[in-house]
Write an enzyme that holds these catalytic residues in place. Structure first.
Site, PDB file in Angstrom:
ATOM      1  N   LYS A   5     -17.744  -6.676  -5.474  1.00 60.45           N
ATOM      2  CA  LYS A   5     -16.920  -6.112  -6.561  1.00 60.45           C
ATOM      3  C   LYS A   5     -17.812  -5.677  -7.728  1.00 60.45           C
ATOM      4  O   LYS A   5     -17.600  -4.616  -8.326  1.00 60.45           O
ATOM      5  CB  LYS A   5     -15.870  -7.120  -7.018  1.00 60.45           C
ATOM      6  CG  LYS A   5     -14.815  -7.444  -5.964  1.00 60.45           C
ATOM      7  CD  LYS A   5     -13.967  -6.244  -5.593  1.00 60.45           C
ATOM      8  CE  LYS A   5     -12.918  -6.559  -4.555  1.00 60.45           C
ATOM      9  NZ  LYS A   5     -12.312  -5.354  -3.966  1.00 60.45           N
ATOM     10  N   TYR A  22     -18.602 -11.897  -1.621  1.00 65.42           N
ATOM     11  CA  TYR A  22     -17.415 -11.065  -1.904  1.00 65.42           C
ATOM     12  C   TYR A  22     -17.439 -10.605  -3.360  1.00 65.42           C
ATOM     13  O   TYR A  22     -17.277  -9.417  -3.659  1.00 65.42           O
ATOM     14  CB  TYR A  22     -16.134 -11.858  -1.598  1.00 65.42           C
ATOM     15  CG  TYR A  22     -14.889 -11.235  -2.176  1.00 65.42           C
ATOM     16  CD1 TYR A  22     -14.409 -10.028  -1.690  1.00 65.42           C
ATOM     17  CD2 TYR A  22     -14.190 -11.852  -3.226  1.00 65.42           C
ATOM     18  CE1 TYR A  22     -13.259  -9.441  -2.233  1.00 65.42           C
ATOM     19  CE2 TYR A  22     -13.052 -11.280  -3.760  1.00 65.42           C
ATOM     20  CZ  TYR A  22     -12.591 -10.073  -3.267  1.00 65.42           C
ATOM     21  OH  TYR A  22     -11.469  -9.497  -3.803  1.00 65.42           O
ATOM     22  N   SER A  63     -11.611  -7.541  -9.282  1.00 67.58           N
ATOM     23  CA  SER A  63     -11.111  -8.917  -9.228  1.00 67.58           C
ATOM     24  C   SER A  63     -11.696  -9.735 -10.366  1.00 67.58           C
ATOM     25  O   SER A  63     -12.825  -9.477 -10.813  1.00 67.58           O
ATOM     26  CB  SER A  63     -11.545  -9.531  -7.889  1.00 67.58           C
ATOM     27  OG  SER A  63     -11.355 -10.927  -7.910  1.00 67.58           O
TER      28      SER A  63
HETATM   29  P1  NAD Z   1      -5.361  -7.012   2.464  1.00 73.61           P
HETATM   30  O1  NAD Z   1      -6.367  -7.543   3.435  1.00 73.61           O
HETATM   31  O2  NAD Z   1      -3.932  -7.345   2.673  1.00 73.61           O
HETATM   32  O3  NAD Z   1      -5.482  -5.426   2.370  1.00 73.61           O
HETATM   33  C1  NAD Z   1      -6.696  -4.742   2.498  1.00 73.61           C
HETATM   34  C2  NAD Z   1      -6.429  -3.504   3.339  1.00 73.61           C
HETATM   35  O4  NAD Z   1      -7.642  -2.757   3.447  1.00 73.61           O
HETATM   36  C3  NAD Z   1      -5.982  -3.865   4.762  1.00 73.61           C
HETATM   37  O5  NAD Z   1      -4.841  -3.105   5.104  1.00 73.61           O
HETATM   38  C4  NAD Z   1      -7.188  -3.474   5.617  1.00 73.61           C
HETATM   39  O6  NAD Z   1      -6.814  -3.085   6.921  1.00 73.61           O
HETATM   40  C5  NAD Z   1      -7.797  -2.355   4.810  1.00 73.61           C
HETATM   41  N1  NAD Z   1      -9.246  -2.159   5.035  1.00 73.61           N
HETATM   42  C6  NAD Z   1     -10.223  -3.078   4.917  1.00 73.61           C
HETATM   43  N2  NAD Z   1     -11.415  -2.518   5.181  1.00 73.61           N
HETATM   44  C7  NAD Z   1     -11.166  -1.198   5.459  1.00 73.61           C
HETATM   45  C8  NAD Z   1     -11.987  -0.084   5.787  1.00 73.61           C
HETATM   46  N3  NAD Z   1     -13.311  -0.212   5.931  1.00 73.61           N
HETATM   47  N4  NAD Z   1     -11.411   1.115   5.975  1.00 73.61           N
HETATM   48  C9  NAD Z   1     -10.055   1.260   5.847  1.00 73.61           C
HETATM   49  N5  NAD Z   1      -9.237   0.250   5.551  1.00 73.61           N
HETATM   50  C10 NAD Z   1      -9.789  -0.971   5.353  1.00 73.61           C
HETATM   51  O7  NAD Z   1      -5.838  -7.464   1.005  1.00 73.61           O
HETATM   52  P2  NAD Z   1      -5.111  -7.300  -0.400  1.00 73.61           P
HETATM   53  O8  NAD Z   1      -4.809  -8.650  -0.912  1.00 73.61           O
HETATM   54  O9  NAD Z   1      -4.037  -6.295  -0.319  1.00 73.61           O
HETATM   55  O10 NAD Z   1      -6.324  -6.745  -1.264  1.00 73.61           O
HETATM   56  C11 NAD Z   1      -6.453  -5.373  -1.603  1.00 73.61           C
HETATM   57  C12 NAD Z   1      -7.656  -5.212  -2.517  1.00 73.61           C
HETATM   58  O11 NAD Z   1      -7.472  -6.008  -3.675  1.00 73.61           O
HETATM   59  C13 NAD Z   1      -8.968  -5.657  -1.879  1.00 73.61           C
HETATM   60  O12 NAD Z   1      -9.977  -4.752  -2.275  1.00 73.61           O
HETATM   61  C14 NAD Z   1      -9.205  -7.012  -2.498  1.00 73.61           C
HETATM   62  O13 NAD Z   1     -10.569  -7.331  -2.577  1.00 73.61           O
HETATM   63  C15 NAD Z   1      -8.614  -6.822  -3.887  1.00 73.61           C
HETATM   64  N6  NAD Z   1      -8.200  -8.084  -4.517  1.00 73.61           N
HETATM   65  C16 NAD Z   1      -7.298  -8.889  -3.884  1.00 73.61           C
HETATM   66  C17 NAD Z   1      -6.933 -10.105  -4.469  1.00 73.61           C
HETATM   67  C18 NAD Z   1      -5.959 -11.031  -3.781  1.00 73.61           C
HETATM   68  O14 NAD Z   1      -5.909 -12.217  -4.148  1.00 73.61           O
HETATM   69  N7  NAD Z   1      -5.160 -10.605  -2.833  1.00 73.61           N
HETATM   70  C19 NAD Z   1      -7.483 -10.477  -5.704  1.00 73.61           C
HETATM   71  C20 NAD Z   1      -8.384  -9.618  -6.324  1.00 73.61           C
HETATM   72  C21 NAD Z   1      -8.742  -8.413  -5.718  1.00 73.61           C
END
Ligand code: NAD
Ligand code: UDP
Length: 335
Positions: free
Chosen positions: A156, A152, A128
């Protein structure tokens, strides 16, 4: 379904992971979703299957559970892992830093141990732009100083460093950490998208809820920032563009040791730009009013996205109008 090999998507049922699964399949790979469903719904898996045109295999497991992870890797040969699983709510991470460390950092350790045991040596990681902390210069390129401003963001940074060590353990290991800017929007089919639980923290889901009449008004956090209209500027990127960036990284993974690459559009939009585009494109009203600045916010953050073009041959092709149209289409889909 054509198969070039199996790609395991941890967190593949989430907002970003579900879109990545669709694009991975479209590129001819076989996606397998591994998810604990702690922040997503099981029904997403069948909707991804509909979009892909064939059922998608799903393993319900927590990445912290070593026996489950061994069972997952033992069940089929895996070409590469796209590691999206993680908790991502900044406010919750401040209240529960130990949970965030355990889930995100320790979870990645367990995942890497299982990959080692089964000889899986390729990973694309969901990092991120939060790793850059408060922007010190714009646009933000990959050499911008690093610093976490919340637990958070620290997870990362910790994981990126862990991946350095993992990659250094052998010449046949390949990692790409993709530093996402602000992913928004939804698949054009309106079958998958973003469904945050409770009152959203992020701008686009909040705008959607106000447009639906579920929340009375959008509070705009600050109207006196040094930006073109006084409101905060961010680099919003359509989630389908973002998903395609993962496929581009997957295709070039074998030429990498551990590379960090920004995924953004390279241009910034203000809160009012987003609100006005949303109203104009969707023909709905988004009542809003200026509020005090949110603690910890920066005036502006947007990517230098040129490395992604040079290394991956990828750049964003969808604009703000596409993002607000698709976000609204998903939110207004028949249930
Ligand atoms: P999201 O919450 O929709 O998806 C995350 C998924 O991971 C969910 O389906 C959840 O059930 C699963 N999960 C979490 N912990 C788990 C574990 N211990 N074991 C198995 N599954 C697990 O979030 P997203 O927006 O799709 O984000 C996906 C990734 O991208 C994350 O790592 C997040 O930090 C990163 N990210 C997201 C954003 C954003 O703005 N959405 C920005 C930068 C980085
Ligand atoms: N924002 C806002 N009202 C909200 C949520 C967000 O004005 O209810 C602003 C926020 O101050 C920032 C931009 O919208 O300028 C994007 O915020 P978000 O939380 O989505 O992303 P981040 O700040 O983490 O990049």
């Amino acid at each position: 379904m054509a198969t070039r090999g199996t790609i395991l998507l941890t967190g593949g049922a989430g907002f970003i992971g579900s879109h990545v699964a669709v694009e991975v399949a479209a590129a001819g790979w076989q996606p397998v979703i591994l998810d604990s469903f702690c922040t997503s719904e099981r029904s997403v898996v069948s909707r991804v299957g509909e979009l892909v045109g064939a059922p998608v295999r799903c393993i319900e497991a927590d990445i912290r559970d070593a026996p489950s992870m061994r069972a997952a890797f033992g069940s089929t040969p895996i070409h590469a892992v796209i590691h999206l699983a993680g908790l991502k709510a900044v406010g919750e991470s401040v209240e529960k830093p130990a949970l965030y460390h355990d889930n995100n950092v320790r979870g990645t350790e367990v995942l890497l141990a299982a990959m080692d045991e089964f000889g899986v040596r390729r990973m694309v990681f969901s990092s991120s732009c939060t790793v850059y902390g408060t922007p010190q210069r714009l646009p933000i390129d990959e050499s911008h100083p690093l610093g976490a401003i919340n637990p958070y963001g620290q997870t990362k940074l910790d994981i990126e460093r862990m991946l350095d060590v993992w990659a250094d353990a052998g010449p046949d290991r390949h990692v790409c950490s993709l530093r996402y800017f602000n992913p928004v929007g939804a698949h054009a089919s309106a079958r998958i998208g973003e469904s945050p639980i409770g009152i959203p923290n992020n701008l686009m889901p909040f705008v959607v809820k106000v447009a639906r009449g579920e929340l009375p008004e959008l509070g705009v956090f600050g109207g006196d920032w040094p930006t073109h209209d006084g409101t905060g500027v961010r680099d919003y990127i359509h989630v389908v563009d973002l998903a395609r960036g993962h496929v581009a990284a997957l295709e070039r993974l074998d030429s990498m040791h551990h590379e960090r690459i920004n995924l953004g559009t390279g241009s910034g939009c203000s809160v009012l730009d987003v609100v006005r585009a949303f109203e104009r494109v969707n023909g709905v009203k988004v009542p809003h009013g200026i509020r005090p600045r949110r603690p910890g916010d920066a005036a502006a953050a947007y990517a230098d996205a040129s490395l992604a073009w040079r290394r991956l041959g990828w750049r964003a092709s969808l604009g703000l109008d596409d993002m607000v149209r698709d976000a609204w289409a998903f939110a207004s889909r028949p249930s």
